[in-house]
Design a protein around this motif. Structure first.
Motif, PDB file in Angstrom:
ATOM      1  N   THR A  22       0.842  -1.192   0.000  1.00 28.90           N
ATOM      2  CA  THR A  22       0.000   0.000   0.000  1.00 28.90           C
ATOM      3  C   THR A  22       0.883   1.251   0.000  1.00 28.90           C
ATOM      4  O   THR A  22       0.418   2.340  -0.305  1.00 28.90           O
ATOM      5  CB  THR A  22      -0.924   0.042   1.233  1.00 28.90           C
ATOM      6  N   ARG A  23       2.153   1.095   0.366  1.00 27.86           N
ATOM      7  CA  ARG A  23       3.094   2.208   0.310  1.00 27.86           C
ATOM      8  C   ARG A  23       3.699   2.316  -1.086  1.00 27.86           C
ATOM      9  O   ARG A  23       3.640   1.361  -1.875  1.00 27.86           O
ATOM     10  CB  ARG A  23       4.199   2.032   1.352  1.00 27.86           C
ATOM     11  N   THR A  37      13.105   2.569   4.812  1.00 26.31           N
ATOM     12  CA  THR A  37      12.618   2.190   3.490  1.00 26.31           C
ATOM     13  C   THR A  37      13.333   2.989   2.395  1.00 26.31           C
ATOM     14  O   THR A  37      14.032   3.968   2.673  1.00 26.31           O
ATOM     15  CB  THR A  37      11.105   2.401   3.369  1.00 26.31           C
ATOM     16  N   TRP A  38      13.099   2.570   1.163  1.00 26.30           N
ATOM     17  CA  TRP A  38      13.791   3.190   0.022  1.00 26.30           C
ATOM     18  C   TRP A  38      13.560   4.689  -0.067  1.00 26.30           C
ATOM     19  O   TRP A  38      14.416   5.430  -0.570  1.00 26.30           O
ATOM     20  CB  TRP A  38      13.343   2.516  -1.281  1.00 26.30           C
ATOM     21  N   ASP A  39      12.400   5.181   0.436  1.00 26.64           N
ATOM     22  CA  ASP A  39      12.080   6.608   0.349  1.00 26.64           C
ATOM     23  C   ASP A  39      12.249   7.331   1.685  1.00 26.64           C
ATOM     24  O   ASP A  39      11.737   8.427   1.874  1.00 26.64           O
ATOM     25  CB  ASP A  39      10.668   6.815  -0.197  1.00 26.64           C
ATOM     26  N   LYS A  75       6.475  -4.855   7.121  1.00 23.99           N
ATOM     27  CA  LYS A  75       6.886  -4.921   5.723  1.00 23.99           C
ATOM     28  C   LYS A  75       6.240  -3.854   4.849  1.00 23.99           C
ATOM     29  O   LYS A  75       6.807  -3.428   3.853  1.00 23.99           O
ATOM     30  CB  LYS A  75       6.588  -6.321   5.171  1.00 23.99           C
ATOM     31  N   ASP A  76       5.046  -3.417   5.223  1.00 20.83           N
ATOM     32  CA  ASP A  76       4.349  -2.417   4.421  1.00 20.83           C
ATOM     33  C   ASP A  76       4.435  -1.018   5.033  1.00 20.83           C
ATOM     34  O   ASP A  76       3.722  -0.113   4.613  1.00 20.83           O
ATOM     35  CB  ASP A  76       2.875  -2.823   4.245  1.00 20.83           C
ATOM     36  N   ALA A  77       5.312  -0.854   6.028  1.00 19.09           N
ATOM     37  CA  ALA A  77       5.542   0.445   6.680  1.00 19.09           C
ATOM     38  C   ALA A  77       4.254   1.063   7.203  1.00 19.09           C
ATOM     39  O   ALA A  77       4.011   2.263   7.064  1.00 19.09           O
ATOM     40  CB  ALA A  77       6.248   1.403   5.715  1.00 19.09           C
ATOM     41  N   ARG A  78       3.455   0.236   7.863  1.00 17.98           N
ATOM     42  CA  ARG A  78       2.197   0.727   8.432  1.00 17.98           C
ATOM     43  C   ARG A  78       2.422   1.479   9.749  1.00 17.98           C
ATOM     44  O   ARG A  78       1.555   2.211  10.205  1.00 17.98           O
ATOM     45  CB  ARG A  78       1.227  -0.445   8.645  1.00 17.98           C
TER      46      ARG A  78
END
Length: 353
Positions: A73-74, A290-292, A302-305
């Motif tokens: 979702t990110r 994360t990459w950003d 894993k989805d940076a929630r």
């Protein structure tokens, strides 16, 4: 781990030691134990270990991976060198250990070797994890020349038939060829690194292949073979990926037929049981970026929630000591079982066989 491989790892780790890093480590340790006693988060220092995500892109479609499922979702993308250097320049004085991997296949980022070298110049131990589909002769040479300390290669099958049941879209022979290329270039260049780790996730369909994969590792000349229990998302009511033999699984079957995590005591006094609270040393000594530039608490997000800040807006130290981060740590101390990413966590479970 064989004695030679251990000595190489020990020498590489010893090279990272500075007084500043040791003092920071002691601050982190004090913070962890003080927080446990107080029941409320206190954080001094900065992490001695971080995972940085070169990319979310991947060439495979593994069914228990958000990258493989293309279900983020990110935003997805590639970390650029400007962001990477900013992170490393701030964190490197206290950093012992860097994992250049989170989600995705790190070799898809064309700056990967430059990232390894930049961290190496700062005397940081650098590891990565890969599906090894890009280790042709040239990339194997560049990997060895980069100074990478450890490479974990996922090979969850002893044949194409069993391998592709989980590593969907994968090529067993290409992985084998990549491992051989690395071994050849280590010998040619007379290098002891990277340490090559063959990692085997145990599922129901491959659990009988554990002895075979150990033999294969010796035949290929890797430094070590890691047999690891596999994480699955929907385990409570059973899952066809969960091994039949419980010793190969991180889940146990209860009397009512449902499944739960198996527990063991983790290092540094972590909680043996999650119910009613829990302690997680990782929340005080490491994090994921994360990459950003999003800072998230650990590799299970894993989805940076549970984003705790972004490096596009703040310095890392501001995020690390922020009310948001301390509130999250306090929740870990008090109500860990209620946090979604903690419900399937291996910090406090038996992961290695």
């Amino acid at each position: 781990m064989n004695a030679k491989a251990f000595s190489v790892d020990l020498a590489a780790m010893a090279d990272t030691i500075t007084l500043q890093r040791v003092v920071n480590f002691l601050k982190l340790l004090f913070s962890f134990y003080f927080s446990r006693l107080a029941g409320k988060s206190f954080a001094a220092g900065t992490p001695f270990a971080v995972s940085i995500e070169p990319t979310t892109s991947c060439n495979l479609r593994c069914p228990e991976c958000v990258s493989g499922l293309r279900s983020f979702t990110r935003p997805t993308g590639m970390m650029n060198m400007e962001m990477y250097r900013k992170i490393m320049d701030e964190l490197s004085p206290h950093l012992f250990y860097l994992i250049l991997y989170f989600q995705g296949e790190p070799y898809l980022n064309l700056n990967f070797f430059e990232m390894v070298k930049y961290a190496g110049k700062k005397k940081i131990y650098v590891a990565t994890s890969t599906n090894a589909h890009y280790l042709d002769d040239e990339y194997a040479r560049l990997t060895v020349e980069s100074g990478l300390n450890r490479i974990i290669i996922s090979l969850d099958g002893a044949s194409q038939e069993s391998y592709e049941k989980y590593r969907i879209g994968g090529d067993f022979e290409k992985v084998i060829a990549g491992i051989k290329n690395l071994v050849v270039w280590k010998n040619k260049l007379k290098k002891h690194t990277p340490r090559i780790i063959l990692q085997f996730l145990v599922f129901r369909h491959n659990e009988e292949e554990v002895p075979v994969i150990k033999s294969l590792g010796k035949e290929l000349g890797v430094d070590d073979v890691w047999i690891k229990t596999a994480q699955v998302y929907d385990y409570e009511n059973g899952n066809p990926l969960i091994p039949s033999n419980e010793k190969n699984s991180r889940y146990k079957r209860k009397k009512d037929g449902t499944y739960d995590l198996k527990y063991s005591s983790p290092p540094f006094g972590g909680s043996r049981y999650l119910s009613g609270g829990g302690h997680c040393w990782k929340m005080w000594h490491s994090c994921v970026i994360t990459w950003d530039g999003r800072v998230v608490p650990c590799c299970f997000d894993k989805d940076a929630r549970h984003q705790l800040g972004t490096l596009k807006e703040k310095y890392f130290r501001e995020i690390w000591r922020s009310p948001e981060y301390n509130n999250f740590r306090s929740r870990i101390l008090q109500k860990r079982r209620e946090i979604d990413i903690c419900k399937n966590c291996s910090e406090g479970t038996k992961v290695w066989i």
